[in-house]
Write a protein that holds these residues in place. Structure first.
Motif, PDB file in Angstrom:
ATOM      1  N   GLU A 259      24.022  55.042 -25.843  1.00 49.63           N
ATOM      2  CA  GLU A 259      24.857  56.238 -25.750  1.00 49.63           C
ATOM      3  C   GLU A 259      25.892  56.080 -24.644  1.00 49.63           C
ATOM      4  OE1 GLU A 259      24.529  61.068 -24.857  1.00 49.63           O
ATOM      5  OE2 GLU A 259      22.711  59.836 -25.006  1.00 49.63           O
ATOM      6  N   ILE A 260      27.117  56.487 -24.941  1.00 52.37           N
ATOM      7  CA  ILE A 260      28.185  56.542 -23.942  1.00 52.37           C
ATOM      8  C   ILE A 260      28.743  57.960 -23.956  1.00 52.37           C
ATOM      9  CG2 ILE A 260      30.473  55.728 -23.278  1.00 52.37           C
ATOM     10  CD1 ILE A 260      29.774  53.018 -24.406  1.00 52.37           C
TER      11      ILE A 260
ATOM     12  N   MET B 181      37.803  63.854 -27.603  1.00 57.71           N
ATOM     13  CA  MET B 181      37.512  62.487 -27.194  1.00 57.71           C
ATOM     14  C   MET B 181      38.816  61.702 -27.041  1.00 57.71           C
ATOM     15  SD  MET B 181      34.835  60.428 -26.672  1.00 57.71           S
ATOM     16  CE  MET B 181      33.462  60.950 -27.698  1.00 57.71           C
ATOM     17  N   PRO B 182      38.967  60.980 -25.904  1.00 53.21           N
ATOM     18  CA  PRO B 182      40.160  60.142 -25.752  1.00 53.21           C
ATOM     19  C   PRO B 182      40.315  59.182 -26.927  1.00 53.21           C
ATOM     20  CG  PRO B 182      38.920  60.271 -23.694  1.00 53.21           C
ATOM     21  CD  PRO B 182      38.079  60.925 -24.745  1.00 53.21           C
ATOM     22  N   THR B 183      41.574  58.879 -27.261  1.00 53.68           N
ATOM     23  CA  THR B 183      41.864  58.107 -28.467  1.00 53.68           C
ATOM     24  C   THR B 183      41.149  56.769 -28.482  1.00 53.68           C
ATOM     25  OG1 THR B 183      44.032  59.145 -28.603  1.00 53.68           O
ATOM     26  CG2 THR B 183      43.702  57.112 -29.859  1.00 53.68           C
ATOM     27  N   ARG B 184      41.195  56.056 -27.357  1.00 56.76           N
ATOM     28  CA  ARG B 184      40.593  54.723 -27.385  1.00 56.76           C
ATOM     29  C   ARG B 184      39.076  54.791 -27.509  1.00 56.76           C
ATOM     30  NH1 ARG B 184      42.276  55.120 -21.920  1.00 56.76           N
ATOM     31  NH2 ARG B 184      40.638  54.794 -20.354  1.00 56.76           N
ATOM     32  N   GLN B 185      38.465  55.897 -27.013  1.00 51.89           N
ATOM     33  CA  GLN B 185      37.030  56.033 -27.183  1.00 51.89           C
ATOM     34  C   GLN B 185      36.679  56.335 -28.640  1.00 51.89           C
ATOM     35  OE1 GLN B 185      38.140  57.231 -23.753  1.00 51.89           O
ATOM     36  NE2 GLN B 185      37.526  55.101 -23.632  1.00 51.89           N
ATOM     37  N   VAL B 186      37.555  57.061 -29.322  1.00 51.54           N
ATOM     38  CA  VAL B 186      37.359  57.296 -30.758  1.00 51.54           C
ATOM     39  C   VAL B 186      37.368  55.967 -31.502  1.00 51.54           C
ATOM     40  CG1 VAL B 186      38.341  58.346 -32.822  1.00 51.54           C
ATOM     41  CG2 VAL B 186      38.325  59.619 -30.665  1.00 51.54           C
TER      42      VAL B 186
ATOM     43  N   PHE C 110      28.601  58.144 -29.170  1.00 47.34           N
ATOM     44  CA  PHE C 110      29.672  58.519 -28.252  1.00 47.34           C
ATOM     45  C   PHE C 110      29.753  60.049 -28.201  1.00 47.34           C
ATOM     46  CE2 PHE C 110      30.817  54.181 -28.977  1.00 47.34           C
ATOM     47  CZ  PHE C 110      31.534  53.780 -27.858  1.00 47.34           C
ATOM     48  N   THR C 111      29.722  60.605 -26.980  1.00 48.09           N
ATOM     49  CA  THR C 111      29.807  62.054 -26.820  1.00 48.09           C
ATOM     50  C   THR C 111      30.817  62.395 -25.737  1.00 48.09           C
ATOM     51  OG1 THR C 111      27.987  62.061 -25.219  1.00 48.09           O
ATOM     52  CG2 THR C 111      27.419  62.422 -27.532  1.00 48.09           C
ATOM     53  N   LEU C 112      31.251  63.647 -25.748  1.00 48.56           N
ATOM     54  CA  LEU C 112      32.163  64.157 -24.728  1.00 48.56           C
ATOM     55  C   LEU C 112      31.478  65.300 -24.002  1.00 48.56           C
ATOM     56  CD1 LEU C 112      35.044  64.132 -23.478  1.00 48.56           C
ATOM     57  CD2 LEU C 112      35.653  65.893 -25.157  1.00 48.56           C
TER      58      LEU C 112
END
Length: 372
Positions: free
Chosen positions: A310-311, A321-326, A337-339
């Motif tokens: 998990e991040i 969510m920031p674009t690069r994390q998406v 991936f969570t915000l």
């Protein structure tokens, strides 16, 4: 006018009333006997079950119940004699003590009732030092301290330098602690949360800790500590200050959970890129504020750590969510991936270093587990 006949009638009436009274008394006695035989369901439980219920009325350590009112074990002693008897025979109800609002007499009473149980000592006010006169109540019981949360001044510091064989968790504000102070005789210590601990590189036996949170620390200050704390499973850093040019590598072979966020009560820059200097082959969960993630940093992290499950990106609510994390999420479907809302949302437009509410919210952000 009374006559012989009227008096006879009155006597007959009195006899009838006496008979009715006797019938009512008999009926009353029967009803009372039935009531006396009734047992309220809660009072039919064995004392051991009641004791277990009482124990679950209290918050989990290191949080302490209030001295009075709802949530306090004193309430249990005011219900009935049986409950009072059970509560007073349970040392575990009285071994978690808050120093914030409890009078001296109550502290002494709870310490006596706690028997030989390990003690949890807490203050919710990390802005003011605990008075030495208040701390002296606890000194005779120092061998029983299991968790402590307090800010001490130089006069009270000597208490922490004595042996604390049962101490497992410490939360300490080091602002008033002289540099070079060592708390060494704590063989059971596994968890620590430290505030404002500038230059306290030797404060604790770092190598025996499994959980550590450092609040308001620079990479330069925390790196030597982390290099020693090789048994850490959980690490949370609220960072301030830029990343030094000669930042060394930090290897934490047992680390499973890492949190990196930015201390907002300062104008110093955020240490962007600090994450890249961590080597944690067992890392499973990462929480990190978005501003600390330079381009391609997560990509390199995922290349080095294949156990990540998990991040969690810490950012502002509603920003998404920031674009690069998406993009990373789509490329790594096995990783969650969570915000999560970051501290920014809480402290905007606040004089945070002078606001008690802000300090409590900062403390609530820390997820250090006890006794793992």
């Amino acid at each position: 006018m009374s006559t012989k006949e009227s008096r006879a009638t009155d006597r007959t009436r009195i006899a009838a009333l006496n008979q009715q009274i006797q019938q009512l008394v008999t009926e009353k006695e029967a009803l009372q006997k039935r009531l006396d035989a009734y047992k309220y369901p809660i009072l039919t439980l064995p004392n051991e079950i009641m004791a277990e219920i009482f124990q679950h009325c209290l918050p989990a350590p290191p949080h302490s119940p209030p001295p009075f009112g709802p949530g306090s074990p004193t309430v249990l002693t005011h219900v009935c004699s049986l409950w009072r008897q059970i509560a007073l025979a349970m040392p575990g109800l009285w071994c978690s003590i808050s120093m914030d609002s409890a009078p001296d007499t109550l502290i002494s009473c709870w310490l006596e009732r706690s028997g030989t149980k390990p003690l949890s000592i807490q203050t919710n006010n990390m802005l003011d030092s605990v008075e030495s006169s208040l701390l002296h109540h606890f000194r005779p019981h120092q061998a029983r301290w299991e968790t402590i949360q307090l800010r001490v001044d130089s006069q009270s510091l000597s208490t922490l330098l004595l042996p604390m064989p049962l101490l497992r968790h410490i939360e300490l504000d080091g602002q008033d602690v002289p540099a070079g102070t060592r708390i060494t005789e704590v063989p059971a210590l596994r968890s620590a949360i430290l505030w404002e601990f500038d230059q306290h590189m030797v404060l604790l036996p770092w190598q025996q800790l499994t959980s550590l949170a450092l609040i308001s620390t620079t990479p330069e200050e925390c790196t030597p500590i982390l290099q020693e704390a090789i048994q850490l499973i959980v690490c949370e850093l609220v960072l301030t200050g830029a990343l030094p040019d000669d930042q060394p590598q930090i290897t934490l072979p047992a680390l499973e959970r890492l949190t990196l966020t930015h201390y907002l009560f300062t104008e110093e820059p955020a240490p962007t890129g600090f994450l890249e200097f961590f080597s944690a082959p067992c890392l499973k969960r990462l929480r990190i504020v978005n501003r600390l993630i330079p381009p391609s940093s997560l990509e390199r992290l995922l290349e080095k750590h294949d156990n990540i499950e998990e991040i969690c990106i810490l950012g502002k609510r509603g920003h998404g969510m920031p674009t690069r994390q998406v993009q990373y999420a789509s490329q790594h479907p096995t990783i969650k991936f969570t915000l999560e809302e970051n501290l920014d949302e809480w402290f905007e437009d606040m004089e945070a270093d002078q606001t008690r509410m802000a300090m409590r919210r900062l403390r609530s952000f820390i997820e250090i587990p006890l006794f793992e």
